[in-house]
Design an enzyme around this catalytic site. Structure first.
Site, PDB file in Angstrom:
ATOM      1  CG  HIS A   1      -3.048  -5.369   3.020  1.00  0.00           C
ATOM      2  ND1 HIS A   1      -2.148  -4.373   2.399  1.00  0.00           N
ATOM      3  CD2 HIS A   1      -2.550  -6.564   2.652  1.00  0.00           C
ATOM      4  CE1 HIS A   1      -1.577  -5.090   1.525  1.00  0.00           C
ATOM      5  NE2 HIS A   1      -1.833  -6.483   1.453  1.00  0.00           N
TER       6      HIS A   1
ATOM      7  CG  ASP B   1      -1.918  -1.155   1.464  1.00  0.00           C
ATOM      8  OD1 ASP B   1      -2.364  -1.690   0.149  1.00  0.00           O
ATOM      9  OD2 ASP B   1      -2.147  -1.631   2.459  1.00  0.00           O
TER      10      ASP B   1
END
Length: 424
Positions: free
Chosen positions: A285, A258
């Site tokens: 996530h 990310d």
């Protein structure tokens, strides 16, 4: 100048270079310092004291008078050489573990595992790399290890494989014993029609078998989980470690992809050098739990406020974009391997004595006053693994609103993991 000043400078240089891990340079400096010290002490004359009497015209080089060495100056010189030797040896010993770590990649023959193994085999901190997978893998783990053993890297690579019905806790003693870092890109991807609960049931079982083996054979290793759904699997595995009396902060959810994506997208919009961009991504996530904090990035201040929501969404949906681009025939394997290696390097640098900060999804201490028991934020890794879990910092109005959305979704996914842990 006094000889002791000269030697002091050598000692200072020795310490600085050795502390940086430049062992060969520090030893060369020591030899140079020793030579100078011995020669100066052996000479009938020494640069112990230089007079400032001039014998030439202004602006011209002047001759100086040199006094003979005294007993004290010789003693100081000898002491300087000894101190320099001690400083060099002590400092180099302190950094001697650099490049001597054992790393295992579980699921190392898979789509993420193979490129992750390639990157970890090249890491200067890795002395031994173990590639583990099941015998049913399309490519044998031993074949991956044999392939990697030919690259120009110092790491020794060995493959391990077990049947799907074998238990890692009974069969992976040699593979996992002595490991400092275990990366787990194992598990199956989410298939059409599968709910998150379905995926958790399958992948949490896979993670459980590996984590149990780690608890037995390498309880002090940092375990980086790249097993979806990370938001639920990590809490379940941390509970397993707690039941065994182990440190649950040895279990980390790898969320680095990310951050990697957010950094790249900011670079594409602003043109700022990628190396200068470090977007903190907090929360979890998956989907809306992924919260990049662009307000904390200097380069992102050039992005108009009305473009931030779309950029935020771009980071959240980047994995889906890759799946669509691959026509449903694959997912984000290469970029995930890159991100996993980035996380792995941060851990290894920390273990080697160079504290390094990387975002990760970890259990939170009540003293940190986090709204949830598991949350991703910046984490500093040190010689013992996780050293400091940092607060999220200041959020702007948009990010505060997004945080509420993030917490709501993430809480449900954490609870699912904790519920699963009750069955262990």
């Amino acid at each position: 100048l006094k000889l002791i000043d000269l030697l002091s400078q050598f000692v200072h240089l020795l310490y600085r270079f050795a502390k940086m891990g430049r062992r060969s340079v520090s030893l060369q400096l020591f030899v140079a310092g020793l030579t100078v010290g011995v020669l100066r002490c052996a000479q009938p004359l020494s640069c112990h004291t230089l007079s400032t009497k001039r014998s030439g015209a202004p602006g011209q080089l002047a001759f100086v008078e040199i006094e003979p060495p005294t007993a004290s100056s010789l003693a100081y010189a000898a002491a300087g050489v000894v101190v320099g030797a001690i400083a060099a040896v002590a400092a180099t010993k302190k950094s001697s573990k650099k490049g001597a770590f054992k790393v295992c990649v579980c699921g190392g023959a898979g789509g993420i595992g193979q490129p992750l193994c390639l990157l970890m085999a090249q890491n200067p901190h890795v002395q031994e790399l173990c590639v583990f997978d099941l015998t049913l893998a399309m490519v044998p783990a031993g074949g991956v290890a044999a392939d990697l053993s030919h690259i120009e890297a110092k790491s020794k690579v060995k493959g391990y494989a077990i049947d799907k019905d074998d238990k890692p806790i009974s069969t992976l003693g040699e593979c996992l014993s002595g490991c400092d870092l275990v990366l787990v890109p194992a598990g199956m991807p989410r298939k059409p029609g599968m709910t998150r609960a379905d995926l958790l049931g399958v992948n949490a079982g896979i993670a459980k078998n590996i984590v149990e083996a780690c608890a037995k054979f390498c309880p002090n290793a940092v375990v980086g989980l790249i097993v979806n759904p990370v938001n639920s699997v990590v809490p379940a595995m941390c509970e397993l470690y707690k039941k065994k009396g182990l440190d649950p902060r040895k279990i980390c959810g790898v969320t680095s992809l990310d951050i990697v994506r957010a950094n790249k997208f900011v670079h594409e919009l602003t043109g700022a050098p990628v190396a200068s961009i470090d977007v903190p991504v907090i929360g979890g996530h998956a989907g809306a739990t992924i919260l990049p904090l662009f307000s904390q990035v200097p380069a992102a201040k050039a992005i108009p406020a009305d473009q931030i929501p779309a950029l935020d969404k771009h980071v959240q949906d980047a994995g889906t974009d890759v799946v669509n681009a691959k026509g449903g025939k694959g997912s984000a394997t290469l970029s995930m391997a890159y991100a996993g290696a980035k996380f792995g390097n941060a851990v290894l640098c920390g273990l080697a004595g160079t504290e390094t900060t990387e975002c990760a999804y970890v259990i939170r201490d009540p003293a940190e006053k986090c709204e949830l028991p598991y949350f991703a934020s910046k984490v500093t890794f040190g010689p013992g693994g996780v050293k400091t879990v940092h607060p999220v910092g200041t959020l702007n109005e948009y990010e505060q609103g997004r945080l509420k959305e993030c917490v709501t979704q993430l809480k449900g996914e954490i609870d699912a993991g904790l519920d699963y842990a009750k069955t262990l």
